[in-house]
Design an enzyme around this catalytic site. Structure first.
Site, PDB file in Angstrom:
ATOM      1  N   TYR A 120       0.851  -1.197   0.000  1.00  0.00           N
ATOM      2  CA  TYR A 120       0.000   0.000   0.000  1.00  0.00           C
ATOM      3  C   TYR A 120       0.885   1.245   0.000  1.00  0.00           C
ATOM      4  CZ  TYR A 120      -4.170   2.765   1.443  1.00  0.00           C
ATOM      5  OH  TYR A 120      -5.222   3.652   1.519  1.00  0.00           O
ATOM      6  N   CYS A 121       0.656   2.128  -0.978  1.00  0.00           N
ATOM      7  CA  CYS A 121       1.349   3.415  -1.034  1.00  0.00           C
ATOM      8  C   CYS A 121       2.865   3.213  -1.059  1.00  0.00           C
ATOM      9  CB  CYS A 121       0.900   4.296   0.132  1.00  0.00           C
ATOM     10  SG  CYS A 121       1.500   6.000   0.069  1.00  0.00           S
ATOM     11  N   VAL A 122       3.604   3.825  -0.138  1.00  0.00           N
ATOM     12  CA  VAL A 122       5.064   3.755  -0.169  1.00  0.00           C
ATOM     13  C   VAL A 122       5.574   2.327   0.034  1.00  0.00           C
ATOM     14  CG1 VAL A 122       5.456   6.135   0.503  1.00  0.00           C
ATOM     15  CG2 VAL A 122       5.126   4.412   2.259  1.00  0.00           C
TER      16      VAL A 122
END
Length: 629
Positions: free
Chosen positions: A362-364
């Site tokens: 998720y994301c980074v």
């Protein structure tokens, strides 16, 4: 501000000076004169009975006492150090954003004068119209900050907020149209200007907000007393409060999906969730949440929990809970996060005796998952991961959006100064994300909580948003420099991890890439670019809403929509033009895709049930690390 930007704003905004001076005076009246005389001076005493005057004097005295006690406490406890709510820190940020920005030519004074005259005529005409108020002409400019009838029912406040909106348009247009500078510098100037314009809105100050003034009179100043207490509490914690901090308890009504911590290192805990079905898919799922946030964004209240939903579908779910950084993590770099992801994958494979796992980043953490997959591919160990799902994750940062505003040499230098103990206080990161949507995430709460004195709502998502995580400073700096600024991850072998060069084009693992249509943190156009770098089969899905609600959208909520289309399209625009829209949650679509990469099921027994007979575990979910501040 930097001298060049002062000169730029001065030339562009000379006609606005009186307006903003008036706003500044209002702010000083409210916060700078914490004396009974200062407060009562703003109240029309001629209309007050002696008893009312006594009540107002009591309120003024209470405000003064609260503030002086806080100032004394601050001095005694040496609280004057770095504080993300300190206006000086934001002045440093805007200085850095504004460096080396040349001036733009002055906007046509004649055009502005013409627009001003037209606006004043519209306001005058509206108040000269007789009859039913609903029959009166609309004011020319609309903004939900001024939706309350009090802003429109009195000519002074109508003229005030309409003038502000007109000047705001000119201010931001002047920054947007400046010529002769690089696009990134223009974006920085636009952002700094927007911050200033939003801060100077008349609804942010008591004496220029009729809604606040009305509330103050109705409550005889008690809203200001409550607001002062809210302000002092936030100054103590160095963070703007968005929600009732006492409404949620981890492990009870948040992050409450049953499970056990089955593995632990100095950097993370590995949580395994207890099955809720008699049979489970043979291939387990390992979730890597962002290391800049708490993992329970995917395990909010039971009705919103992606983790609980996945468990109920028969998936054996593991999640990594990253530790909030402290001084002991000053030497942690990206190699450590990638090694940890590989270690977690290997631990799950060994624990359940399976050859491979499904993964989510998720994301980074999706960015580092891509690097992890590249490392495994280079080491001929790609078969450890059967599939990879990316939630709003970027690997190509060329079009990474508004966050680039905070990433230049000046910003990196400032971050270094704020990280003297080897880690960056998560409150600074929270303040940065809030600034991207300052109107909604900063000034809205200043008005509601400090001026109107309203109680905080009980909102799980806002509670998570304020539950900040500290970051290892060295790794955070490298991430911003090497990935966001220099975009090295998409350059084959420009970066390495754990001694292994990284080349995303070696990734043949089937990938499911989800983006949010309205995502301002990881823009859909930026997320899309991953489809051009992975070599294996890719399924791209565009979800309605943004960075959080676009992901956390359970089927039962029946909200938003998603689009499916040709993942090999030449561009996101071409994908959207040919895509099919579907109502509701995209989670079932993802489950169908996951099942296409392994539908075999096995009994939910043995170590599929963490903490069972003979299974040594560390503690109950959600574990200690997620509760560490």
């Amino acid at each position: 501000m930097a001298n060049d930007t002062n000169e730029f704003w001065g030339k562009q905004a000379e006609p606005f000076r009186a307006f903003f001076d008036m706003q500044g005076e209002a702010m000083r009246e409210m916060f700078g004169q914490m004396t009974p005389q200062g407060l009562s001076g703003a109240i029309p005493s001629a209309t007050m009975a002696p008893g009312d005057m006594a009540e107002w004097a009591k309120v003024a005295g209470e405000l003064q006492r609260m503030w002086l006690e806080f100032v004394q406490e601050r001095a005694q406890k040496d609280m004057a150090g770095a504080n993300p709510m300190d206006p000086a820190q934001w002045m440093l940020m805007t200085q850095s954003l504004a460096k080396q920005v040349p001036m733009a030519p002055l906007e046509s004074a004649q055009k502005m004068a013409g627009d001003a005259m037209q606006m004043w005529q519209s306001v005058f005409t509206r108040f000269m119209a007789g009859g039913d108020p609903e029959d009166k002409p609309d004011l020319p400019r609309k903004d939900r900050r001024f939706a309350d009838p009090a802003w429109q029912d009195h000519p002074a406040f109508a003229l005030l907020h309409q003038t502000y909106l007109m000047l705001a348009e000119y201010f931001t247009k002047a920054a947007r149209d400046v010529e002769g500078i690089a696009p990134d510098k223009r974006k920085q100037l636009e952002f700094a200007t927007t911050m200033l314009v939003e801060a100077m809105s008349p609804d942010n100050f008591l004496l220029t907000n009729p809604v606040v003034m009305k509330r103050t009179i109705e409550t005889k100043g008690q809203n200001l007393v409550r607001g002062m207490q809210h302000l002092i509490n936030d100054l103590r914690r160095g963070q703007l409060t968005h929600t009732d901090s006492d409404a949620f308890t981890l492990g009870e009504n948040l992050a409450a999906t049953p499970g056990k911590v089955v593995h632990e290192t100095p950097l993370y805990q590995l949580v395994q969730y207890s099955p809720s079905t008699e049979e489970v898919y043979e291939t387990p799922l390992v979730i890597f949440p962002p290391w800049i946030n708490r993992f329970y964004i995917l395990d909010l209240t039971p009705k919103k929990s992606f983790i609980k939903w996945a468990v109920d579908q028969g998936i054996t779910v593991f999640v990594v809970s990253w530790k909030s950084a402290d001084a002991s993590m000053k030497d942690v770099v990206w190699d450590d996060y990638i090694r940890s992801q590989i270690e977690a994958i290997d631990h799950v494979r060994d624990r359940l005796n399976v050859p491979s796992v499904h993964t989510i980043g998720y994301c980074v953490a999706g960015t580092t998952l891509a690097a992890t997959l590249a490392v495994l591919a280079r080491r001929d160990e790609a078969d450890k991961v059967k599939s990879a799902t990316f939630f709003t994750a970027q690997v190509d940062f060329e079009k990474s959006g508004e966050l680039k505003t905070f990433i230049d040499d000046g910003q990196l230098e400032m971050i270094g100064k704020l990280s003297s103990e080897g880690y960056l206080d998560g409150r600074y990161l929270a303040a940065t994300f809030n600034a991207l949507r300052g109107k909604d995430l900063i000034w809205n709460y200043v008005v509601n909580n400090y001026l109107l004195g309203e109680d905080y709502p009980a909102f799980d998502l806002l509670h998570w948003n304020g539950d900040v995580t500290n970051l290892p400073a060295k790794w955070h700096r490298d991430y911003l420099r090497d990935l966001y600024r220099d975009n090295k991850l998409v350059v084959p072998d420009a970066l390495s991890a754990d001694g292994t060069p990284i080349d995303l084009t070696r990734i043949e693992t089937p990938a499911y890439i989800q983006a949010g249509k309205e995502d301002h943190i990881a823009p859909a156009a930026s997320v899309w670019r991953a489809t051009r770098h992975f070599k294996g089969p890719v399924t791209f899905l565009l979800a309605g809403s943004g960075h959080i609600a676009g992901v956390v959208n359970p089927p039962a909520a029946n909200k938003y929509q998603y689009w499916t289309g040709d993942s090999s399209a030449a561009s996101l625009k071409e994908y959207v033009e040919g895509a099919d829209e579907h109502p509701g949650s995209w989670w079932p679509h993802w489950l169908d895709w996951l099942e296409s990469h392994g539908a075999k099921k096995v009994p939910a027994k043995g170590k599929r049930k963490p903490g069972g007979k003979g299974d040594k575990v560390i503690e109950d979910a959600p574990g200690r690390y997620v509760k560490t501040r």
